[in-house]
Design a protein around this motif. Structure first.
Motif, PDB file in Angstrom:
ATOM      1  N   LEU A 200       0.732  -1.128   0.113  1.00 22.37           N
ATOM      2  CA  LEU A 200      -0.243  -0.093  -0.182  1.00 22.37           C
ATOM      3  C   LEU A 200       0.700   1.308  -0.093  1.00 22.37           C
ATOM      4  N   ILE A 201       2.040   1.206   0.862  1.00 22.97           N
ATOM      5  CA  ILE A 201       2.815   2.342   0.596  1.00 22.97           C
ATOM      6  C   ILE A 201       3.486   2.588  -0.595  1.00 22.97           C
ATOM      7  N   VAL A 202       4.085   1.611  -1.203  1.00 25.84           N
ATOM      8  CA  VAL A 202       4.476   1.563  -2.673  1.00 25.84           C
ATOM      9  C   VAL A 202       3.419   2.153  -3.595  1.00 25.84           C
ATOM     10  N   LEU A 203       2.237   1.764  -3.468  1.00 24.65           N
ATOM     11  CA  LEU A 203       1.273   2.078  -4.452  1.00 24.65           C
ATOM     12  C   LEU A 203       0.919   3.640  -4.198  1.00 24.65           C
ATOM     13  N   LEU A 204       0.867   3.968  -2.820  1.00 28.70           N
ATOM     14  CA  LEU A 204       0.681   5.505  -2.673  1.00 28.70           C
ATOM     15  C   LEU A 204       1.683   6.509  -3.190  1.00 28.70           C
ATOM     16  N   LEU A 205       3.128   6.083  -3.096  1.00 27.36           N
ATOM     17  CA  LEU A 205       4.274   6.434  -3.932  1.00 27.36           C
ATOM     18  C   LEU A 205       4.105   6.544  -5.204  1.00 27.36           C
ATOM     19  N   ALA A 206       3.835   5.556  -5.618  1.00 30.03           N
ATOM     20  CA  ALA A 206       3.738   5.252  -7.167  1.00 30.03           C
ATOM     21  C   ALA A 206       2.563   6.274  -7.737  1.00 30.03           C
ATOM     22  N   SER A 207       1.545   6.604  -7.144  1.00 28.93           N
ATOM     23  CA  SER A 207       0.458   7.541  -7.394  1.00 28.93           C
ATOM     24  C   SER A 207       0.908   8.785  -7.532  1.00 28.93           C
ATOM     25  N   MET A 208       1.887   9.172  -6.742  1.00 26.34           N
ATOM     26  CA  MET A 208       2.398  10.495  -6.749  1.00 26.34           C
ATOM     27  C   MET A 208       3.544  10.612  -8.023  1.00 26.34           C
ATOM     28  N   VAL A 209       4.168   9.609  -8.304  1.00 23.75           N
ATOM     29  CA  VAL A 209       4.913   9.658  -9.349  1.00 23.75           C
ATOM     30  C   VAL A 209       4.151   9.733 -10.653  1.00 23.75           C
ATOM     31  N   VAL A 210       3.073   8.780 -10.566  1.00 20.53           N
ATOM     32  CA  VAL A 210       2.059   8.953 -11.807  1.00 20.53           C
ATOM     33  C   VAL A 210       1.603  10.236 -12.089  1.00 20.53           C
ATOM     34  N   PHE A 211       1.253  10.884 -11.103  1.00 25.34           N
ATOM     35  CA  PHE A 211       0.440  12.169 -11.195  1.00 25.34           C
ATOM     36  C   PHE A 211       1.393  13.196 -11.646  1.00 25.34           C
ATOM     37  N   GLY A 212       2.754  13.260 -11.099  1.00 26.59           N
ATOM     38  CA  GLY A 212       3.851  14.069 -11.450  1.00 26.59           C
ATOM     39  C   GLY A 212       4.378  13.814 -12.873  1.00 26.59           C
ATOM     40  N   GLY A 213       4.420  12.734 -13.075  1.00 31.19           N
ATOM     41  CA  GLY A 213       5.025  12.192 -14.609  1.00 31.19           C
ATOM     42  C   GLY A 213       4.057  12.665 -15.496  1.00 31.19           C
ATOM     43  N   VAL A 214       2.858  12.357 -15.357  1.00 26.07           N
ATOM     44  CA  VAL A 214       1.794  12.574 -16.454  1.00 26.07           C
ATOM     45  C   VAL A 214       1.667  14.492 -16.358  1.00 26.07           C
ATOM     46  N   ARG A 215       1.860  14.954 -15.609  1.00 27.32           N
ATOM     47  CA  ARG A 215       1.608  16.698 -15.385  1.00 27.32           C
ATOM     48  C   ARG A 215       2.983  17.402 -16.038  1.00 27.32           C
TER      49      ARG A 215
ATOM     50  N   LEU B 259      -1.244  22.171  -7.868  1.00 28.78           N
ATOM     51  CA  LEU B 259      -1.167  20.760  -8.171  1.00 28.78           C
ATOM     52  C   LEU B 259      -1.498  19.835  -7.135  1.00 28.78           C
ATOM     53  N   PRO B 260      -1.140  20.232  -5.865  1.00 34.65           N
ATOM     54  CA  PRO B 260      -1.493  19.693  -4.585  1.00 34.65           C
ATOM     55  C   PRO B 260      -2.927  19.303  -4.431  1.00 34.65           C
ATOM     56  N   ILE B 261      -3.658  20.189  -4.751  1.00 27.44           N
ATOM     57  CA  ILE B 261      -5.151  20.194  -4.612  1.00 27.44           C
ATOM     58  C   ILE B 261      -5.618  19.147  -5.846  1.00 27.44           C
ATOM     59  N   GLN B 262      -5.068  19.340  -6.934  1.00 29.35           N
ATOM     60  CA  GLN B 262      -5.366  18.284  -7.993  1.00 29.35           C
ATOM     61  C   GLN B 262      -5.099  16.893  -7.714  1.00 29.35           C
ATOM     62  N   TYR B 263      -3.900  16.868  -6.821  1.00 30.74           N
ATOM     63  CA  TYR B 263      -3.622  15.368  -6.629  1.00 30.74           C
ATOM     64  C   TYR B 263      -4.546  14.709  -5.693  1.00 30.74           C
ATOM     65  N   LEU B 264      -5.131  15.450  -4.605  1.00 30.78           N
ATOM     66  CA  LEU B 264      -5.541  15.136  -3.543  1.00 30.78           C
ATOM     67  C   LEU B 264      -7.139  14.735  -4.102  1.00 30.78           C
TER      68      LEU B 264
ATOM     69  N   ASN C 114      -0.641  10.256 -27.206  1.00 28.91           N
ATOM     70  CA  ASN C 114      -0.838  11.275 -28.113  1.00 28.91           C
ATOM     71  C   ASN C 114      -1.700  12.442 -28.067  1.00 28.91           C
ATOM     72  N   GLN C 115      -2.905  12.059 -27.430  1.00 27.94           N
ATOM     73  CA  GLN C 115      -3.985  12.980 -27.205  1.00 27.94           C
ATOM     74  C   GLN C 115      -3.788  13.873 -25.932  1.00 27.94           C
ATOM     75  N   ARG C 116      -2.942  13.554 -25.068  1.00 32.21           N
ATOM     76  CA  ARG C 116      -2.737  14.410 -23.977  1.00 32.21           C
ATOM     77  C   ARG C 116      -3.836  14.413 -23.049  1.00 32.21           C
ATOM     78  N   ASP C 117      -4.417  13.232 -22.978  1.00 29.01           N
ATOM     79  CA  ASP C 117      -5.336  12.958 -22.348  1.00 29.01           C
ATOM     80  C   ASP C 117      -5.111  12.561 -20.788  1.00 29.01           C
ATOM     81  N   TYR C 118      -4.924  13.573 -19.849  1.00 30.87           N
ATOM     82  CA  TYR C 118      -4.567  13.457 -18.671  1.00 30.87           C
ATOM     83  C   TYR C 118      -5.220  12.311 -17.879  1.00 30.87           C
ATOM     84  N   ALA C 119      -6.769  12.399 -17.721  1.00 29.55           N
ATOM     85  CA  ALA C 119      -7.361  11.499 -16.971  1.00 29.55           C
ATOM     86  C   ALA C 119      -7.144  10.028 -17.355  1.00 29.55           C
TER      87      ALA C 119
END
Length: 317
Positions: A13-28, A61-66, A274-279
């Motif tokens: 679960l901890i790894v998954l939480l950290l992964a979600s942060m990396v995913v969010f930041g990487g996409v942005r 960005l923090p508000i978007q992530y939360l 290709n479509q820059r579809d963030y969601a």
């Protein structure tokens, strides 16, 4: 066993939480403005501002992530640029790639484990050199080249199998297997080569261990010595390789699905980028990261089953 499972689940679960942060930041961090992609030919600043407001891109960005994590916890991955639920799109595409990955793992494991056992038990003989040479070729051949070669041979010349496309399993299981066989072989070839080399090395270590010599001294048959005593400990290495090769299968599936015209998870990822579809991209990458975490957890549990001493070593003092 319960404590071991709880510790591993908590770490996952901890790894998954950290992964979600990396995913969010990487996409942005991707270049380009998604509002421009959503606006199409309309470059009116007011329209672009409205798009950013509707998708929450104008918030910090923090508000978007939360906000995103809050929706994910409730099972809502958002909507894509076509106003379709991301979760529904993923559920539609993911089983195709999972089936392809399952067939590839099945093919790679059967070939790799079998060839590794033969090479180890016949060390220094012709079959050993042949298996090692084939494994080296399997590691060296690119997926796209092997895929095209198989299409030319089995689809164009021999006309035994279709060149591409996908048929749902429950619609026609036989036709589904015919369409998935070639891409599964393409993905499984590299995996079988890796598994074979690791299996050979692990089996050689096991066959030289004291417990194997003791088993032979007791008069056990060679089949029992190799197939029960040596194989069980050697499979720990194979389980590790299969878990670590998940990323290779996913990345290889992107190329393979393009070659064989399969509308799976790989093509969905390319379309989202290709479509820059963030969601959609966030949902796709998060599912992949969750897959890594789940697979590694299953690998740890399989370790403890194959070798119960691992649970004792992992237990806190």
């Amino acid at each position: 066993m319960g404590g071991f499972l709880l510790r591993k689940s908590g770490a996952a679960l901890i790894v998954l939480l950290l992964a979600s942060m990396v995913v969010f930041g990487g996409v942005r961090a991707l270049p380009g403005d998604p509002a421009l992609a959503l606006g199409g030919e309309n470059r009116d600043p007011e329209v672009l501002a409205a798009i950013r407001h509707d998708y929450g891109l104008d918030r910090p960005l923090p508000i978007q992530y939360l906000t995103w994590v809050g929706h994910v916890v409730r099972g809502d991955l958002g909507t894509d640029q076509r106003k379709l639920p991301v979760g529904h799109t993923i559920v539609t595409r993911l089983p195709i790639t999972l089936e392809l990955a399952f067939l590839a793992v099945l093919f790679g494991s059967l070939i790799g484990v079998g060839a590794g056992i033969i090479a180890a038990t016949r060390r220094g003989k012709t079959s050993d050199y042949a298996a090692t040479s084939v494994a080296l070729v399997g590691l060296s051949v690119p997926h796209f080249w092997l895929g095209l070669l198989l299409i030319v041979l089995f689809a164009v010349r021999l006309q035994w199998l279709p060149a591409g496309g996908y048929v749902p399993f429950f619609e026609d299981p036989v036709d589904n297997l015919r369409h998935m066989l070639l891409p599964a072989i393409v993905l499984g070839t590299g995996l079988s080569a890796v598994v074979m080399r690791q299996m050979r090395s692990a089996m050689l270590d096991s066959l030289g261990a004291d417990y194997v010599r003791t088993a032979r001294a007791k008069g056990l048959s060679e089949f029992s010595v190799v197939g029960v005593h040596a194989l069980r400990n050697s499979l720990i290495t194979v389980v590790t390789i299969i878990g670590l090769q998940l990323g290779v299968l996913i990345s290889g599936a992107i190329v393979t699905e393009q070659i064989f015209g399969i509308a799976g998870f790989g093509r969905l990822t390319i379309d989202a980028v290709n479509q820059r579809d963030y969601a959609l991209l966030q949902g796709v990458v998060l599912v992949v990261a969750a897959g890594y975490v789940v697979v590694n957890l299953l690998v740890d549990l399989t370790y403890s089953f194959l070798n119960p001493r691992i649970r004792i070593v992992a237990a806190p003092a």
